[in-house]
Structures are given as structure tokens and as C-alpha cells.
Write a protein that holds these residues in place. Structure first.
Motif, short mmCIF file in Angstrom:
data_model
loop_
_atom_site.label_atom_id
_atom_site.label_comp_id
_atom_site.label_asym_id
_atom_site.label_seq_id
_atom_site.Cartn_x
_atom_site.Cartn_y
_atom_site.Cartn_z
N LEU B 46 5.02 -4.71 -7.01
CA LEU B 46 5.75 -5.94 -6.74
C LEU B 46 4.81 -7.04 -6.25
CD1 LEU B 46 8.91 -4.61 -4.85
CD2 LEU B 46 8.72 -5.31 -7.23
N VAL B 47 4.07 -6.76 -5.17
CA VAL B 47 3.31 -7.82 -4.53
C VAL B 47 2.19 -7.23 -3.67
CG1 VAL B 47 4.81 -7.85 -2.49
CG2 VAL B 47 3.62 -9.95 -3.16
N SER B 48 1.12 -8.00 -3.54
CA SER B 48 0.07 -7.65 -2.59
C SER B 48 -0.13 -8.82 -1.63
CB SER B 48 -1.23 -7.31 -3.32
OG SER B 48 -1.67 -8.41 -4.08
N PHE B 49 -0.62 -8.52 -0.44
CA PHE B 49 -0.64 -9.49 0.64
C PHE B 49 -1.91 -9.30 1.43
CE2 PHE B 49 1.99 -12.33 3.16
CZ PHE B 49 1.57 -12.18 4.47
N TYR B 50 -2.63 -10.40 1.63
CA TYR B 50 -3.89 -10.33 2.37
C TYR B 50 -4.09 -11.63 3.12
CZ TYR B 50 -8.92 -10.62 3.23
OH TYR B 50 -10.15 -10.77 3.82
N ASN B 51 -4.54 -11.54 4.34
CA ASN B 51 -4.87 -12.72 5.12
C ASN B 51 -3.67 -13.66 5.20
OD1 ASN B 51 -6.72 -14.17 6.68
ND2 ASN B 51 -7.46 -15.35 4.94
N ASN B 52 -2.51 -13.07 5.41
CA ASN B 52 -1.26 -13.81 5.59
C ASN B 52 -0.80 -14.61 4.39
OD1 ASN B 52 -0.33 -13.07 8.18
ND2 ASN B 52 -1.95 -14.30 9.10
N GLU B 53 -1.23 -14.19 3.22
CA GLU B 53 -0.68 -14.83 2.03
C GLU B 53 -0.63 -13.84 0.87
OE1 GLU B 53 -3.27 -18.19 1.55
OE2 GLU B 53 -4.61 -17.08 0.23
N ILE B 54 0.23 -14.16 -0.08
CA ILE B 54 0.35 -13.33 -1.27
C ILE B 54 -0.90 -13.48 -2.12
CG2 ILE B 54 1.58 -13.06 -3.45
CD1 ILE B 54 4.16 -13.80 -1.94
N SER B 55 -1.51 -12.34 -2.49
CA SER B 55 -2.71 -12.39 -3.33
C SER B 55 -2.39 -12.13 -4.79
CB SER B 55 -3.75 -11.40 -2.83
OG SER B 55 -3.16 -10.17 -2.48
N GLU B 56 -1.34 -11.39 -5.04
CA GLU B 56 -0.92 -11.14 -6.42
C GLU B 56 0.55 -10.73 -6.40
OE1 GLU B 56 -3.29 -8.18 -8.37
OE2 GLU B 56 -2.35 -8.50 -10.33
N LYS B 57 1.28 -11.10 -7.43
CA LYS B 57 2.66 -10.66 -7.53
C LYS B 57 3.01 -10.41 -8.99
CE LYS B 57 4.53 -15.36 -7.51
NZ LYS B 57 5.47 -16.30 -6.84
N SER B 58 3.99 -9.56 -9.20
CA SER B 58 4.41 -9.25 -10.56
C SER B 58 5.60 -10.12 -10.96
CB SER B 58 4.81 -7.78 -10.66
OG SER B 58 6.02 -7.55 -9.97
N GLU B 59 5.99 -9.98 -12.21
CA GLU B 59 7.14 -10.75 -12.71
C GLU B 59 8.44 -10.34 -12.02
OE1 GLU B 59 5.48 -11.37 -17.28
OE2 GLU B 59 7.21 -10.09 -16.90
N ILE B 60 8.47 -9.12 -11.51
CA ILE B 60 9.67 -8.65 -10.81
C ILE B 60 9.88 -9.46 -9.52
CG2 ILE B 60 10.76 -6.67 -9.69
CD1 ILE B 60 8.88 -4.91 -11.39
N PHE B 61 8.79 -9.83 -8.90
CA PHE B 61 8.82 -10.50 -7.60
C PHE B 61 9.18 -11.97 -7.80
CE2 PHE B 61 7.78 -10.05 -3.16
CZ PHE B 61 7.46 -11.34 -2.74
#
Lengths: 112, 114
Positions: B46-61
Motif C-alpha cells: 500500500l504505502v511506505s513512509f520515511y522521515n514523516n512523509e510518504i516515500s512510495e504508494k501504490s494505486e490502491i492507496f
């Protein structure tokens, strides 16, 4: 990410060695091969990771030939509790890619 | 051995309701993830998160989903208006680094939308 292909299922008996081969023909220079295990209704669990040749830990061995286009996960002397889905993943790569891309995995069924 | 924890283990909600799934990643990890697995299907990122922000997300998200790290230990996934098709196991994961680093998964939250 390199696409991986592995058998859908494998059956074995307690005490036998199980070898699951995964092909990843398009693996890139910076990619690693990683295997995860998943029991029903649980999260995936890291088993082993390698780049080339052979890696062994207390759970499994991973054999990677020189061309790195395939790899084989070896589970020695399986028990009933090794019944699970095993996923082969290629991780890393030349572009920053955070996600793990799971396929259908190989369902290993160990019988008494 | 440190582990990722998730609460609740099972959440039942009515369609259209908001849900918040909670995760406590391993304490020295810097990268956090959410995945989901619909019954009988593949684990999906779904999503990855680093340093208080989204770094990558999928189409599902899509816009119905959001993530937050409200304090130094929790990592949450919010679904604003749940749909029947959101019923799935939701797994949180964390890792020390990105790319090839091992991701450690929690036990999951089973979300059932009625």
C-alpha cells in the motif's frame, strides 16, 4: 523489479529436504534475492537473503548460481510446522524501490 | 527479540465508517510500510513512509487512505470511508533501511467491512 517464477505448490513428508527453485531471469546487478515465509493468518516472515553463491542460516540455505538467474531455497528435514507459503522476491535494484512485491508464492505442504 | 505489534487484531465496521489501524514498529527502525492481503490473494503493497512523509504508494492507496506517525512510536493507517472491498488483512512492517533491507511484519489486523 525483476519478475520471479516459482512453483505454485509442493508436497513433502516430515524429515525430507525441500528445495524450491525460483527463476528471475531479469535480475539486475544490484538486486538481492530474498525469501519470506507466511503461515495462515500471519504476516510474512523473513527467512534468508543472498546475492550470490550460498548463504546458510539456522532455518534454510539459499543457493545462487553464478549467473544469478535462478535461486534455490533449501529447507532441511522439514516438519509439519514448515507447512506455509514461501515467497521468492528480488529486492533492491538500480532505482530506489521501497516496496516488496509478493507473487503467489509456493505453498509447501508437509505431511506426516 | 523486538517485534512489530498491531492493534486491534480484528476490526469489524459498517460500510462508510472510518477506521484507524494501529502499529508499533520496531524501535530503531526508520522505514514503515502498510500492506494488505485480501483472503486467498497476494500480499499487496500500500504505502511506505520515511522521515514523516510518504516515500512510495501504490494505486490502491487512494484519497480514502492516509498514514500518520502521531508520536515517536505509533504508525497508523486510516481509511476514511470503508468499502466492502476494503475487507482484508492489513499488515504493518518496518525496516532499518530501505531497498534490500529486511522488512519485519506485524501479525496483522483483520478488517471486516459489513
Amino acid at each position: 523489479l525483476a519478475k520471479t517464477t516459482q512453483p505454485i505448490s509442493m508436497d513433502s513428508y516430515e524429515g525430507q529436504e525441500v528445495n524450491i527453485t525460483c527463476s528471475h531471469n531479469n535480475i539486475a546487478t544490484n538486486d538481492y534475492i530474498t525469501w519470506y515465509q507466511q503461515f495462515p493468518s500471519q504476516g510474512p516472515r523473513f527467512i534468508i537473503q543472498g546475492y550470490k553463491t550460498k548463504v546458510t542460516n539456522e532455518v534454510a540455505s539459499l543457493f545462487i548460481p553464478a549467473d544469478r538467474k535462478s535461486s534455490t531455497l533449501s529447507l532441511p528435514r522439514v516438519s509439519l510446522s514448515d507447512t506455509a507459503v514461501y515467497y521468492c522476491l528480488v529486492v533492491g535494484g538500480p532505482t530506489r524501490d521501497y516496496k516488496l512485491s509478493f507473487g503467489a508464492g509456493t505453498t509447501v505442504t508437509v505431511r506426516a | 527479540e523486538p517485534e512489530v505489534t498491531q492493534t486491534p487484531s480484528h476490526q469489524v465496521t459498517q460500510m462508510g465508517q472510518e477506521v484507524i489501524l494501529r502499529c508499533v514498529p520496531i524501535s530503531n527502525h526508520l522505514y514503515f510500510y502498510w500492506y494488505r492481503q485480501i483472503l486467498g490473494q497476494k500480499v499487496e503493497f500500500l504505502v511506505s513512509f520515511y522521515n514523516n512523509e510518504i516515500s512510495e504508494k501504490s494505486e490502491i492507496f487512494d484519497d480514502q487512505f492516509s498514514v500518520e506517525r502521531p508520536d515517536g512510536s505509533n504508525f497508523t493507517l486510516k481509511i476514511r470511508s470503508t468499502k466492502l472491498e476494503d475487507s482484508a488483512m492489513y499488515f504493518c512492517a518496518s525496516s532499518v533501511g530501505a531497498t534490500a533491507d529486511t522488512q519485519y511484519f506485524g501479525p496483522g489486523t483483520r478488517l471486516t467491512v459489513l
